[in-house]
Motif scaffolding. Structure first.
Motif, PDB file in Angstrom:
ATOM      1  N   PRO A  77       0.836  -1.211   0.000  1.00 30.90           N
ATOM      2  CA  PRO A  77       0.000   0.000   0.000  1.00 30.90           C
ATOM      3  C   PRO A  77       0.873   1.264   0.000  1.00 30.90           C
ATOM      4  O   PRO A  77       2.076   1.200   0.228  1.00 30.90           O
ATOM      5  N   ALA A  78       0.254   2.383  -0.261  1.00 27.19           N
ATOM      6  CA  ALA A  78       0.988   3.649  -0.238  1.00 27.19           C
ATOM      7  C   ALA A  78       1.583   3.866   1.154  1.00 27.19           C
ATOM      8  O   ALA A  78       0.976   3.518   2.163  1.00 27.19           O
ATOM      9  N   PHE A  79       2.766   4.429   1.196  1.00 28.00           N
ATOM     10  CA  PHE A  79       3.436   4.663   2.468  1.00 28.00           C
ATOM     11  C   PHE A  79       2.807   5.858   3.162  1.00 28.00           C
ATOM     12  O   PHE A  79       2.680   6.924   2.597  1.00 28.00           O
ATOM     13  N   ARG A  80       2.428   5.659   4.413  1.00 23.18           N
ATOM     14  CA  ARG A  80       1.806   6.738   5.183  1.00 23.18           C
ATOM     15  C   ARG A  80       2.854   7.585   5.898  1.00 23.18           C
ATOM     16  O   ARG A  80       2.646   8.758   6.127  1.00 23.18           O
ATOM     17  N   GLU A  81       3.957   6.967   6.259  1.00 24.19           N
ATOM     18  CA  GLU A  81       5.000   7.680   6.990  1.00 24.19           C
ATOM     19  C   GLU A  81       6.353   7.446   6.333  1.00 24.19           C
ATOM     20  O   GLU A  81       6.546   6.471   5.612  1.00 24.19           O
ATOM     21  N   GLU A  82       7.269   8.332   6.621  1.00 22.28           N
ATOM     22  CA  GLU A  82       8.621   8.230   6.099  1.00 22.28           C
ATOM     23  C   GLU A  82       9.277   6.915   6.506  1.00 22.28           C
ATOM     24  O   GLU A  82       9.985   6.288   5.732  1.00 22.28           O
ATOM     25  N   ASP A 142       7.923   4.029   6.979  1.00 21.60           N
ATOM     26  CA  ASP A 142       7.429   2.921   6.156  1.00 21.60           C
ATOM     27  C   ASP A 142       8.197   2.837   4.836  1.00 21.60           C
ATOM     28  O   ASP A 142       8.554   1.750   4.379  1.00 21.60           O
TER      29      ASP A 142
END
Length: 123
Positions: free
Chosen positions: A57-62, A64
């Motif tokens: 999935p798209a990274f929510r935080e740096e 990740d």
């Protein structure tokens, strides 16, 4: 990856070719070559990162994104995970790979000392 040896050889040839094309042997010419090499590496890394793995999935935080880089992407390119990840908690991260294949030839002797800045422009 098809072969780590092929990747290392391709990288070495790209660095040598860009260095040979410099019409300006001074610092300006070297910076231009390094910029072209860095841009090429960025585009290739970005394209590879977008294809691995497709279910991520798209990274929510740096953090990740860094975990993906240290585990999934590094394994796809170098067949091993990063040895260490450090931060100063101000947005600067350092990846540590004790057997980074693109720099191993630089450790084999002093004859490569002059070429080292071309391969590792950030350090």
């Amino acid at each position: 990856m098809a072969g780590a040896g092929l990747f290392v050889f391709l990288h070495a040839e790209m660095v040598a070719e860009l260095g040979a094309r410099d019409t300006d042997p001074g610092p300006g010419g070297q910076k231009r070559s390094l910029s072209v090499l860095e841009g090429t590496g960025f585009r290739v890394g970005q394209a590879l990162g977008e294809r691995l793995p497709p279910e991520t999935p798209a990274f929510r935080e740096e953090l990740d994104a860094l975990k993906f880089l240290c585990k999934d992407l590094w394994v796809a390119v170098f067949q091993k995970q990063v040895d260490g990840l450090c931060t100063n908690h101000q947005g600067t991260y350092v990846l540590q790979d004790n057997s980074f294949p693109l720099l191993i030839p630089m450790a084999l002797g002093l004859q490569y000392l002059e070429e080292a800045p071309k391969v590792s422009s950030r350090w």
